[in-house]
Scaffold this active site. Structure first.
Site, short mmCIF file in Angstrom:
data_model
loop_
_atom_site.label_atom_id
_atom_site.label_comp_id
_atom_site.label_asym_id
_atom_site.label_seq_id
_atom_site.Cartn_x
_atom_site.Cartn_y
_atom_site.Cartn_z
N CYS A 335 43.23 37.93 24.02
CA CYS A 335 43.22 36.56 23.34
C CYS A 335 42.42 36.82 21.76
O CYS A 335 42.57 36.35 20.92
CB CYS A 335 42.80 35.58 24.09
N ARG A 364 38.54 46.09 32.83
CA ARG A 364 37.48 45.22 33.47
C ARG A 364 36.75 45.95 34.65
O ARG A 364 37.30 46.45 35.51
CB ARG A 364 38.06 44.04 34.08
N GLN A 382 48.37 43.98 30.69
CA GLN A 382 48.81 42.97 30.93
C GLN A 382 50.38 42.48 30.05
O GLN A 382 50.31 43.15 28.97
CB GLN A 382 48.01 41.57 30.40
N ASP A 384 50.63 40.14 28.33
CA ASP A 384 50.16 39.05 27.72
C ASP A 384 50.82 38.34 26.68
O ASP A 384 51.66 38.99 25.79
CB ASP A 384 48.72 39.28 27.11
N HIS A 386 50.23 34.74 23.67
CA HIS A 386 49.47 33.37 23.22
C HIS A 386 50.37 32.65 22.33
O HIS A 386 50.95 33.30 21.19
CB HIS A 386 48.19 33.73 22.77
N LYS A 466 45.08 25.39 34.77
CA LYS A 466 46.41 26.39 34.59
C LYS A 466 47.38 26.22 35.68
O LYS A 466 47.44 25.18 36.69
CB LYS A 466 45.81 27.81 34.58
N HIS A 512 47.58 30.70 26.53
CA HIS A 512 47.51 31.93 27.26
C HIS A 512 48.69 32.04 28.54
O HIS A 512 48.46 31.17 29.24
CB HIS A 512 46.17 32.09 27.99
#
Length: 658
Positions: A335, A364, A382, A384, A386, A466, A512
């Site tokens: 992000c 991570r 991911q 991912d 946004h 979420k 997200h």
RNA sequence: GCCGCCAUAGCUCAGCCGGUAGAGCGGCGCAUUCGUAAUGCGUAGGUCGGGUGUUCGAGUCACCCUGGCGGCACCA
């Protein structure tokens, strides 16, 4: 008098204080015998509990669905009784019914062993045979606390202290044994039956808090009948066969090793699966109006300090120091990087919503105990994205995201069970008014997409609520894949802004979202969902051309080349082995299509197609085989685009031969 | 990270109360060219995750480390 209304609608009067058992006996002696619980206005009660008021009334036997939870709860008490008989000095704590069974947490210095489990189970069966009556008593709070303290049950005393003042303190006696419990319970230990089994031993923190002492938890499974128990054990066995770690090894998809805990070595076939999924996702995202970007893998500490990650997640970040003394960190998420792209140059309201996607590799440092095959890793990619948008665009964006995600999940054979709405956690950023609004936006959006979310209290991220997708796989297990969060915090923190119609600067909201979650985990889910038998479009090897005799080698190579030219992933098996052997081997390897070529096919220019899971053959000319299979191997989105239904394509052409 | 269990050939696993390792599958070789879920024979692979200790002697006992598994906690 009190009025009881029975399920058939009939109404009868009884004296107050009558028990469920009395009522059952007044109907039929056999019913009184079978009765193990009653339901009064939806509330489950002991059959021996005196009824003080009337209402809708139902008598339940052990086969009633509602009875199962009580059976499990009773078995957990029987477990506790058995443990305290066999291991005096062990403290009991809590023992609830859970999905498929129950557990009980004990405090004891010595650890239980697997051998103890067998002994305990034996004693539990004896307790069932003893047919100990189970009776409810209401105690005085202070006396109860003093009593449990005096017998060394410190945890129970603590539990009582935590029970709200207006609630009665109830203790259930079970033969000589007793336990603090809200109930309800069965009339006797015999009613619990013996369709149970202790399954595992584990540590668990008192009250679920890692600052508290660790207790010993014994898990078990319990059912209304032996048959149900056996069916359950069989289900567990089936699930074990699908374990993605096992199939990953068998099918040569990936491996992991000591030196890289939580890191995956993707082998050729596994990577083929990955790339197939990735290519599919790229098409779906492009269709949905996303742009794709890529941001740096490693950024300076200062950057993460600005984003707030350094402060909150430093222990979970991979950090390295350079020879020149800079401190850099591998990105734990994408992000902040995406915000940099958003903020590069000026953005206008006309640019919104801006949907920015990245197949972002993140690292991570997950706690060692959390690692689990592909499901929880330290290096992952991911899917991912946004979505930068104005506040008034949130609901539409979230709603269309739900539709996109649903369609994608279904293409992978996963059906949505429900969506959860994770609400404000503790601790959290932002005011209650903010959370009221943010939660309402997600709820509105879900409803707009025709979904009523299940609220998961406190399950939100610290900066935003979420929505999470709960999917069911082929054998009914559920998985969480896909999430969306409406974040007002990070864009503000990193100074993202756009110029509005009014010429003023405004802050965008950042959604997200992920549909697969991570490729690693999602591929793990896919492996387990299909048990390795992937549909043709996903299968790493789609066709194996296998010869019967070496006379057919030349034609087999030609056939393979043609199939490859048609876009299929093809291998050949020209080994000097019997066709039975080859069929068996490739079937066990979950190859979807085996194209058998013998002398006959070679002479006629045909192939005999054999599908995984069927023993029939489809004998087709080479051209036709290429067409049929190429069509059948189309990814579902492309097949839809061409007006084909992937499920039915390919069965139309060609003749079935036994 | 915490609790417990486990760690033997490429894979799955056997090895009892301590006396220097076995099977099946797989691999390799030879023979077999055999029509849709296992052809026969032969052969090569391990010093038992790493370490320390106990012992005349340890895969087998004890302890430590590493890793795996099952949970708990965590999951931006």
């Amino acid at each position: 008098m009190i009025d009881l209304i029975f399920p058939d609608g009939s109404k009868r009067e009884f004296e107050p204080g009558v028990t469920g058992r009395d009522v059952a006996a007044s109907i039929a002696p056999s019913l009184a015998k079978r009765a193990i619980l009653v339901k009064l206005d939806g509330e489950l009660l002991d059959v021996e509990r005196p009824l003080e008021r009337g209402g809708r009334f139902e008598i339940l036997d052990r086969n009633a669905p509602e009875a199962l939870e009580t059976i499990r709860h009773d078995v957990s008490h029987i477990l506790a009784e058995a443990v305290q008989e066999l291991f005096p000095g062990t403290q009991v704590t809590i023992g609830p019914a859970i999905e498929d069974g129950f557990y009980y947490d004990f405090a004891r210095d010595e650890p239980f062993s697997l051998d103890d489990l067998a002994r305990i189970e034996q004693r539990m069966k004896e307790i069932v045979d003893r047919d100990e009556p189970i009776r409810r008593e209401v105690w005085n709070r202070q006396e109860a606390i003093a009593h449990f303290r005096s017998i060394g049950e410190e945890y129970k005393a603590q539990i009582i202290e935590g029970i709200p003042g207006e609630e009665p303190i109830t203790v259930y006696r079970q033969g000589q044994w007793k336990d603090l419990c809200r109930g309800p319970h069965l009339p006797s230990t015999k009613a619990a039956g013996k369709a149970f089994k202790l399954t595992k031993l584990a540590g668990a923190y008192w009250r679920g808090d890692s600052n508290n002492p660790m207790l010993q938890r014994i898990y078990g499974t319990a059912w209304a009948s032996e048959a149900d128990l056996e069916a359950y054990l069989k289900r567990v066995e089936e699930a074990e066969k699908r374990d993605h770690r096992k199939i990953g090894r068998q099918m040569d998809l990936f491996h992991m090793q000591e030196e890289g805990r939580g890191m995956v070595f993707w082998h050729e076939k596994g990577l083929t699966l990955w790339r197939t999924v990735e290519a599919y996702m790229r098409r779906r995202l492009a269709d949905a109006g996303y742009v794709e970007v890529r941001t740096p893998q490693v950024l300076d500490r200062v950057f993460w300090e600005k984003s707030g990650h350094w402060e909150n997640y430093r222990p979970n970040m991979f950090v390295c120091e350079t020879v020149e003394g800079e401190e850099l960190a591998l990105k734990p998420m994408n992000c902040p990087g995406h915000i940099q792209i958003f903020s590069f140059g000026q953005k206008s309201y006309r640019d919104l919503p801006l949907r920015m996607a990245e197949f972002g590799a993140c690292h991570r440092y997950e706690p060692s105990g959390a690692l689990h095959g592909l499901m929880r890793v330290r290096a992952f990619t991911q899917d991912d994205a946004h979505i930068f948008c104005r506040e008034d665009q949130i609901v539409d964006e979230v709603a269309s995201f739900i539709e996109l995600a649903t369609s994608i999940h279904e293409d992978f054979g996963l059906v949505r069970d429900h969506i959860t709405l994770g609400t404000r956690p503790n601790p959290r950023a932002g005011t209650d008014a903010f959370w009221d609004m943010a939660e309402a936006q997600l709820l509105d959006a879900a409803r707009k997409a025709g979904v009523e979310p299940v609220v998961a209290e406190g399950d939100g991220a610290f900066y935003a609520p979420k929505l999470d997708f709960q999917l069911k796989d082929a054998i009914g297990r559920s998985w969480t894949c896909g999430t969306i969060q409406n974040d007002y915090v990070l864009p503000d923190r990193l100074g993202a802004e756009f110029v509005g119609e009014d010429g003023q600067k405004h802050k965008p909201v950042m959604l997200h979202r992920a549909i697969l979650g991570s490729f690693e985990r999602f591929l793990g889910v896919l492996i387990e969902n299909y048990a390795g038998a992937f549909p043709l479009w996903l299968s790493p090897v789609q066709v194996v051309v296998a010869t019967i005799t070496s006379d057919a080698d030349d034609f087999a190579l030609k056939a393979a080349a043609r199939l490859r030219a048609a876009g299929l992933r093809v291998e050949t098996d020209l080994r000097n082995e019997k066709i039975n052997y080859k069929i068996r081997e490739h079937s066990l390897a979950k190859t979807p299509v085996i194209a058998v070529v013998g002398r006959r096919e070679a002479e006629e220019g045909k192939v005999a197609l054999r599908r995984l899971g069927s023993d029939g053959q489809q004998i087709l000319g080479l051209d036709e085989a290429c067409n049929v299979l190429a069509l059948e191997a189309l990814p579902p989105d492309i097949a839809r685009g061409r007006g084909h239904d992937a499920a039915t394509v390919g069965t139309a052409a060609g003749g079935e031969v036994g």
